[in-house]
Design an enzyme around this catalytic site. Structure first.
Site, PDB file in Angstrom:
ATOM      1  N   SER A   9       2.080  -1.122  -1.743  1.00 40.03           N
ATOM      2  CA  SER A   9       2.526  -1.936  -0.616  1.00 40.03           C
ATOM      3  C   SER A   9       2.460  -3.407  -0.984  1.00 40.03           C
ATOM      4  CB  SER A   9       1.641  -1.681   0.603  1.00 40.03           C
ATOM      5  OG  SER A   9       1.900  -2.657   1.594  1.00 40.03           O
ATOM      6  N   HIS A  10       3.199  -4.232  -0.245  1.00 35.54           N
ATOM      7  CA  HIS A  10       3.115  -5.676  -0.408  1.00 35.54           C
ATOM      8  C   HIS A  10       1.745  -6.196  -0.013  1.00 35.54           C
ATOM      9  CE1 HIS A  10       7.395  -5.412  -0.695  1.00 35.54           C
ATOM     10  NE2 HIS A  10       7.474  -6.685  -0.973  1.00 35.54           N
ATOM     11  N   SER A  11       1.080  -5.435   0.833  1.00 38.38           N
ATOM     12  CA  SER A  11      -0.169  -5.916   1.404  1.00 38.38           C
ATOM     13  C   SER A  11      -1.311  -4.980   1.038  1.00 38.38           C
ATOM     14  CB  SER A  11      -0.014  -6.001   2.923  1.00 38.38           C
ATOM     15  OG  SER A  11      -1.261  -5.869   3.559  1.00 38.38           O
ATOM     16  N   GLY A  43       2.599  -9.223  -2.030  1.00 34.08           N
ATOM     17  CA  GLY A  43       3.531  -8.948  -3.122  1.00 34.08           C
ATOM     18  C   GLY A  43       3.064  -7.717  -3.874  1.00 34.08           C
ATOM     19  N   LEU A  68       8.453  -1.257   0.843  1.00 31.19           N
ATOM     20  CA  LEU A  68       9.826  -1.767   0.860  1.00 31.19           C
ATOM     21  C   LEU A  68      10.088  -2.683  -0.318  1.00 31.19           C
ATOM     22  CD1 LEU A  68      10.254  -4.603   3.513  1.00 31.19           C
ATOM     23  CD2 LEU A  68       8.043  -3.719   2.869  1.00 31.19           C
TER      24      LEU A  68
END
Lengths: 231, 222
Positions: A9-11, A43, A68
């Site tokens: 994940s980005h987070s 990121g 995503l």
């Protein structure tokens, strides 16, 4: 052992949180969170994802869930760098729900193909385009034909068919070669079972098709009659 | 003469300078239609590339590009990381072990970079992405090589076409990435990835023309 899961994940909070949710239903499955960059920003980082894949690496294989954009692209890049690119596979599935479904299937001892399917079928159900519907019908129980085995079981535990029992049923069925319906809901799908909202005293009509039909019906019956180990 | 390892190193230093110089411009472009981190991410990524070049000096142009790919994929953070990472990696593979990159190999490397970006990002021409800078760049490079131009001129043609391609993204409706969520509101803004692509190709072209003018004794533009 079971199939292991990696969450990209980005987070870091999303990845950790998703694992936390899935862990409730699949305490024995190896799940690695790879969220955020290696210096703690929003990121994704190839290093972080590669490290998680290495830790999760196991003989039964790894399924990756990603949220995503760059998380998906970084996961795809990581697959290209693996010594054995076939040791992991990226699921095309919503992150949290897909992870929970995959974790439940893995907890039930399903192989990697089945775990991947468990995650991805959620996505297909949400986007019922013609092709996806076609494949679901093709894979589903042979409508019209009578089941190879069936049985009726009454829910005896106070809480009925809530999340954990649904996970137990779906997870166990995932490892069997049978198409199973429970009150017309898909037995291998935890979410479908939860939507039944079956409470104590409800009779579950279980129908099964396939080689493991009898074993599947008896497996569900055993869990139901034992109250899923609950009061 | 073709492009050597010193060119690759000079290019990457020039790219880092360019990303630092255009950091705020890229941030502003990305703020309009994205998550406003592109300038910062590219600056950080190429700063890390320069640091890595200092630690482990590459022995071939391909090694320099591969090192860049790995660093960008791990340090950029945003979508530009895997996209540029894949571009540099595929270009490095296309170069192979050659120490002297001529115009034809250069065109193959640029084409491989474009193919990598398309494979990774699944974008097509007109989606308002970096692909819209890369497609005209590769076409112009091929034309220049076919016309018998040397490698430096091939890169100059690519850079100039990429700049025009980036400008041409302004009226486009975004169909990929974070900007696609904006729909019609993405129209009227230049795509930040197309702009950074044009800047990187310009850095590559400038490093090549410097190598030419110094006739084999390139200065690092550090």
């Amino acid at each position: 052992m079971s199939v292991a899961l990696v969450v990209v994940s980005h987070s870091a909070k999303i990845a950790d949180g998703a694992v936390e949710v899935a862990r409730e239903m699949a305490p024995d499955v190896i799940m690695m969170a790879a969220g955020g960059t290696d210096d703690g920003r929003i990121g994704t980082s190839l290093d972080t994802v590669m490290a998680a894949l290495e830790k999760a690496s196991c003989p039964d294989g790894v399924v990756i869930l990603a949220d995503l954009g760059s998380a998906i692209m970084t996961a795809e890049s990581a697959l290209e760098f693996l010594p054995d690119p076939d040791s992991a596979v990226l699921a095309d599935a919503p992150l949290v729900e897909g992870l929970v479904a995959a974790a439940v299937a893995a907890q039930g001892g399903a192989d990697r193909k089945t775990v991947l399917q468990a995650a991805e079928e959620l996505f297909r159900r949400r986007q019922p385009d013609a092709e996806a519907l076609g494949s679901m019908v093709a894979e589903g129980p042979p409508t019209g034909s009578s089941p190879d085995f069936s049985g009726d079981f009454t829910l005896v535990n106070e809480a009925g068919l809530h999340a954990r029992p649904a996970a137990q049923i779906a997870g166990g069925l995932a490892a069997m070669d049978a198409e199973v319906t429970i009150n017309a809901a898909e037995g291998g799908s935890m979410t479908s079972l939860m939507i039944l909202a079956a409470g104590k005293g409800t009779v579950l009509h279980v129908e099964a098709w396939g080689v493991d039909a009898e074993r599947a019906v008896k497996f569900v019956g055993g869990l139901v009659e034992a109250g899923f180990g609950e009061a | 003469m073709g492009l050597d390892t010193a060119w690759a190193v000079a290019f990457l230093h020039a790219a880092a300078l360019s990303m630092a110089e255009h950091r705020d411009e890229l941030i502003a472009l990305d703020r309009a239609i994205g998550d406003s981190d592109h300038g910062e991410n590219m600056d950080r990524g190429f700063e890390a590339v320069v640091a890595k070049l200092g630690d482990t000096p590459p022995e071939s142009p391909a090694a320099a590009l591969k090192l860049t790919a790995m660093v960008l994929m791990s340090k950029v953070g945003g979508a530009a990381g895997p996209l540029y990472g894949t571009a540099f990696l595929r270009a490095a593979t296309a170069l192979g072990e050659t120490a002297d990159v001529g115009p034809d190999v250069l065109v193959s490397a640029l084409q491989a970079a474009l193919d990598g970006v398309v494979a990774r990002g699944k974008a097509e021409a007109g989606d308002k992405t970096m692909v819209d800078a890369w497609i005209p760049a590769v076409a112009a490079a091929r034309d220049a090589a076919t016309a018998g131009e040397p490698a430096a001129a091939v890169l100059a043609a690519a850079a100039s076409a990429a700049a025009a391609g980036a400008a041409a993204t302004e009226p486009m409706l975004a169909r990929k990435g974070r900007a696609s969520y904006l729909g019609e509101r993405s129209v009227g803004h230049r795509d930040p990835g197309a702009q950074s692509s044009a800047l990187l190709l310009l850095a590559a072209a400038q490093a090549a023309s410097q190598q030419d003018s110094h006739a084999g004794s390139p200065e690092s533009p550090r």
